[in-house]
Design an enzyme around this catalytic site. Structure first.
Site, PDB file in Angstrom:
ATOM      1  CE  LYS A  22      -1.772   1.539   4.109  1.00  9.40           C
ATOM      2  NZ  LYS A  22      -1.548   2.725   4.438  1.00  9.40           N
ATOM      3  CG  ASN A  23       2.312   2.854   3.423  1.00 10.24           C
ATOM      4  OD1 ASN A  23       0.879   3.123   3.105  1.00 10.24           O
ATOM      5  ND2 ASN A  23       2.275   2.480   4.640  1.00 10.24           N
ATOM      6  NE  ARG A  92      -0.259  12.326   7.037  1.00 10.63           N
ATOM      7  CZ  ARG A  92       0.034  13.465   7.553  1.00 10.63           C
ATOM      8  NH1 ARG A  92      -0.958  14.344   8.087  1.00 10.63           N
ATOM      9  NH2 ARG A  92       1.143  13.938   7.803  1.00 10.63           N
ATOM     10  CB  CYS A 116      -6.915   6.069  10.349  1.00 11.43           C
ATOM     11  SG  CYS A 116      -5.169   5.708   9.852  1.00 11.43           S
ATOM     12  NE  ARG A 123      -0.971   9.996  10.440  1.00 12.94           N
ATOM     13  CZ  ARG A 123      -1.059   9.178   9.409  1.00 12.94           C
ATOM     14  NH1 ARG A 123      -2.150   8.397   8.746  1.00 12.94           N
ATOM     15  NH2 ARG A 123       0.205   8.643   8.745  1.00 12.94           N
ATOM     16  N   PRO A 124      -0.542  15.926  11.617  1.00 11.93           N
ATOM     17  CG  PRO A 124       1.441  16.485  12.958  1.00 11.93           C
ATOM     18  CD  PRO A 124       0.429  15.602  12.707  1.00 11.93           C
ATOM     19  CB  ILE A 125       0.534  18.885   6.550  1.00 11.73           C
ATOM     20  CG1 ILE A 125      -0.369  20.136   6.781  1.00 11.73           C
ATOM     21  CG2 ILE A 125      -0.433  17.647   6.520  1.00 11.73           C
ATOM     22  CD1 ILE A 125      -0.832  20.334   5.182  1.00 11.73           C
ATOM     23  CG  ASP A 306       2.539   1.114   9.643  1.00  5.78           C
ATOM     24  OD1 ASP A 306       2.487   1.995  10.525  1.00  5.78           O
ATOM     25  OD2 ASP A 306       2.854   1.207   8.390  1.00  5.78           O
ATOM     26  NE  ARG A 399      -7.324   3.920   5.317  1.00  8.30           N
ATOM     27  CZ  ARG A 399      -6.481   4.078   6.127  1.00  8.30           C
ATOM     28  NH1 ARG A 399      -6.601   3.779   7.273  1.00  8.30           N
ATOM     29  NH2 ARG A 399      -5.274   4.357   5.724  1.00  8.30           N
TER      30      ARG A 399
HETATM   31  N1  EPU Z   1       4.729  14.480  11.499  1.00 10.37           N
HETATM   32  C1  EPU Z   1       4.469  15.624  11.988  1.00 10.37           C
HETATM   33  N2  EPU Z   1       4.400  16.505  10.975  1.00 10.37           N
HETATM   34  C2  EPU Z   1       4.001  16.375   9.769  1.00 10.37           C
HETATM   35  C3  EPU Z   1       4.111  14.937   9.359  1.00 10.37           C
HETATM   36  C4  EPU Z   1       4.498  14.025  10.149  1.00 10.37           C
HETATM   37  O1  EPU Z   1       4.684  15.911  13.094  1.00 10.37           O
HETATM   38  O2  EPU Z   1       4.125  17.091   8.755  1.00 10.37           O
HETATM   39  C5  EPU Z   1       4.773  13.262  12.631  1.00 10.37           C
HETATM   40  C6  EPU Z   1       3.617  12.237  12.439  1.00 10.37           C
HETATM   41  O3  EPU Z   1       2.450  12.696  13.545  1.00 10.37           O
HETATM   42  C7  EPU Z   1       4.360  11.046  13.207  1.00 10.37           C
HETATM   43  C8  EPU Z   1       5.702  11.153  12.687  1.00 10.37           C
HETATM   44  O4  EPU Z   1       5.907  12.585  12.200  1.00 10.37           O
HETATM   45  O5  EPU Z   1       4.547  11.263  14.597  1.00 10.37           O
HETATM   46  C9  EPU Z   1       6.036  10.299  11.489  1.00 10.37           C
HETATM   47  O6  EPU Z   1       4.981  10.089  10.838  1.00 10.37           O
HETATM   48  P1  EPU Z   1       5.367   9.968   9.095  1.00 10.37           P
HETATM   49  O7  EPU Z   1       5.273  11.486   8.401  1.00 10.37           O
HETATM   50  O8  EPU Z   1       6.474   9.090   8.898  1.00 10.37           O
HETATM   51  O9  EPU Z   1       4.355   9.082   8.660  1.00 10.37           O
HETATM   52  P2  EPU Z   1       3.878   9.342   7.363  1.00 10.37           P
HETATM   53  O10 EPU Z   1       4.856   9.383   6.432  1.00 10.37           O
HETATM   54  O11 EPU Z   1       2.598  10.161   7.212  1.00 10.37           O
HETATM   55  C10 EPU Z   1       4.126   6.659   6.478  1.00 10.37           C
HETATM   56  C11 EPU Z   1       2.923   5.697   6.461  1.00 10.37           C
HETATM   57  C12 EPU Z   1       2.542   5.258   7.558  1.00 10.37           C
HETATM   58  C13 EPU Z   1       3.559   4.642   8.630  1.00 10.37           C
HETATM   59  C14 EPU Z   1       4.606   5.935   8.942  1.00 10.37           C
HETATM   60  C15 EPU Z   1       5.760   5.345   9.677  1.00 10.37           C
HETATM   61  C16 EPU Z   1       2.409   6.187   4.279  1.00 10.37           C
HETATM   62  C17 EPU Z   1       1.393   6.558   3.182  1.00 10.37           C
HETATM   63  N3  EPU Z   1       2.204   6.155   5.473  1.00 10.37           N
HETATM   64  O12 EPU Z   1       3.340   7.906   7.330  1.00 10.37           O
HETATM   65  O13 EPU Z   1       1.521   4.003   7.357  1.00 10.37           O
HETATM   66  O14 EPU Z   1       3.035   4.174   9.856  1.00 10.37           O
HETATM   67  O15 EPU Z   1       4.996   6.251   7.591  1.00 10.37           O
HETATM   68  O16 EPU Z   1       6.386   6.291   9.917  1.00 10.37           O
HETATM   69  O17 EPU Z   1       3.422   5.996   3.467  1.00 10.37           O
HETATM   70  C18 EPU Z   1      -0.219   2.742   7.806  1.00 10.37           C
HETATM   71  O18 EPU Z   1       0.074   2.094   6.796  1.00 10.37           O
HETATM   72  O19 EPU Z   1      -1.114   2.219   8.726  1.00 10.37           O
HETATM   73  C19 EPU Z   1       0.539   3.965   8.109  1.00 10.37           C
HETATM   74  C20 EPU Z   1      -0.141   4.822   9.165  1.00 10.37           C
END
Ligand code: EPU
Length: 419
Positions: A22-23, A92, A116, A123-125, A306, A399
């Site tokens: 998926k990712n 997301r 989710c 979830r912040p950006i 995960d 999902r």
């Molecule tokens: N974070 C921030 N600010 C941002 C972005 C992230 O504070 O702008 C924080 C998040 O809240 C979190 C940390 O940074 O505490 C890490 O989040 P990350 O950005 O790595 O997560 P992601 O890139 O949004 C991807 C996977 C997630 C997986 C994480 C592992 C995708 C689409 N999603 O998320 O997958 O858990 O990396 O780090 O690639 C899942 O598949 O269930 C899933 C949630």
């Protein structure tokens, strides 16, 4: 509302095939925007998040054709660079469209992405906003939408204050068509990032260092497109390995890359679960008992967040005490309340840490899947529980796991979907 009904205390047997990640798929779909040529995608998983991603791309004007398990996408003529808020705010990974649109068209508008709720305050950006500014984009927030514009995308030197998978992938894609050489520091190292950059490099991009913390990207004027086969889903692989371990069964897991889940396999070996690796297949061997072992989630190659929820369920059946320390997300351990209702002995120390004393028998209950990974963990708990478990809100599971009920039925799980 659809639900899964599972009769517990099952043994597994036979073979299961891992689907495309998926990712990884969620990144290659928006990456198609970077080129005006046609990309062919193979091994895309048939899951809700991918459907939504393709829908969002089609809404921009991409031409998408599906033939024999292969999808081709042409983004030669897109009609707009505005992400449809009603589609983008549902998941997301819609944020992954922003970098490629900005890189190729120098403008994009988008809503706060949905998905989710496993991080604090949604979830912040912020990492994305900071990064786009570093590339020279001007950012306004109007009518609840982020509006980004840049005269040109300027290469930059950017340090990530937090390691983020999607932010790393986003800024690689933003930098590909920028003027000059970008260096990204403190990057995520997940295999999905390497898969993406290997493809982009084949198409003419100049990216070095993917899979390490420092990545450099030298901008080019344009890239071509080609064929991309989605890599096997390492989280599915790990989830199936845990299912076999907890049910003390032998299970052959095909089409996987065991090397991608070494953090889990190393612990499985330590606690007494044996396995064999054969090229792209992993066989989990039956065990009599296994011991408790602490984990602390960590960015790749550490223990993946995960897989934390499935592993937490495994520990309810292990001998001894384990500490589960979730370091990435603030809300990802809240599901343990449902395990406690089923009979697990779990003490929550704080939102990031729980202590489990095992083994305790679990009893089937009516449950709700709060998020994708907790959802699969509920299924795993139900497999060993006495009696019947009903899990609703299974949209969350669909999902990320393709036809999970049919695939698990085929290896002996007594699971039914009630629509
Ligand atoms: N974070 C921030 N600010 C941002 C972005 C992230 O504070 O702008 C924080 C998040 O809240 C979190 C940390 O940074 O505490 C890490 O989040 P990350 O950005 O790595 O997560 P992601 O890139 O949004 C991807 C996977 C997630 C997986 C994480 C592992 C995708 C689409 N999603 O998320 O997958 O858990 O990396 O780090 O690639 C899942 O598949 O269930 C899933 C949630």
């Amino acid at each position: 509302m659809s639900k899964f009904i599972i009769q517990g205390q099952t043994k597994l047997s036979g073979e299961i095939t891992v689907k495309g990640a998926k990712n990884s798929a969620l990144k290659i779909i928006p990456a198609s925007i970077l080129s005006s040529e046609t990309i062919s995608l193979k091994n895309l998983p048939h899951i809700e998040d991918i459907k939504k991603s393709l829908e969002l791309l089609a809404d921009l004007g991409a031409v998408i054709k599906e033939e024999d398990e292969q999808i081709s996408i042409s983004c030669r003529n897109l009609n707009t660079t505005d992400l449809n808020p009603n589609l983008a705010n549902k998941f997301r990974a819609s944020i992954m469209f922003v970098g490629p649109l900005l890189a190729r068209f120098k403008q994009v508008s988008f809503p706060h992405p949905g998905g989710c709720v496993i991080g604090a305050g949604g979830r912040p950006i912020d990492l994305f906003i900071e990064g786009f500014q570093a590339f020279g984009a001007d950012i306004k927030v109007e009518d609840g939408l982020y509006k980004l514009k840049a005269k040109k995308i300027k290469a930059c030197q950017h340090f990530f204050p937090l390691i983020s998978v999607t932010a790393t992938e986003t800024f690689i894609m933003t930098a590909i068509l920028a003027e000059g050489t970008t260096t990204l520091y403190n990057c995520a190292m997940e295999p999905e990032i390497k898969a993406l950059t290997d493809y982009l490099n084949k198409c003419g991009a100049k990216i070095r260092g993917a899979g390490t913390p420092t990545i450099t990207i030298t901008g080019v004027n344009q890239i071509s497109a080609g064929e991309f086969t989605v890599i096997p889903d390492r989280i599915e692989t790990g989830s199936f390995a845990i299912m076999a371990a907890i049910t003390k069964s032998k299970l052959i897991i095909n089409n996987c890359i065991p090397e991608h889940i070494l953090a889990l396999l190393t612990i499985l070996k330590k606690i007494g679960i044996n396995y064999q690796i054969n090229n792209n297949s992993l066989t989990i061997l039956p065990n009599k008992n296994f011991r408790a072992h602490d984990i602390k989630t960590h960015e790749y190659p550490g223990f993946p967040t995960d897989l934390q929820s499935p592993y937490t369920v495994l520990m309810t059946q292990a001998n001894g005490k384990s500490l589960i320390h979730e370091t990435i997300y603030n809300r990802r351990l809240l599901f343990v309340d449902m395990l406690s209702q089923m009979g697990a002995d779990i003490v929550m120390c704080d939102p990031h840490r729980v202590v489990i004393h095992g083994p305790t028998p679990l009893i089937g209950k009516q449950l709700t899947s709060p998020d994708l990974r907790a959802g699969i963990a509920m299924i795993i708990a139900a497999m060993v529980a006495q009696g019947k478990t009903e899990i609703d809100n299974i949209y969350q599971i669909d999902r990320g796991y393709e036809k999970i009920d049919q695939r698990l039925s085929a290896i002996g799980v007594n699971i039914q979907r009630n629509s």
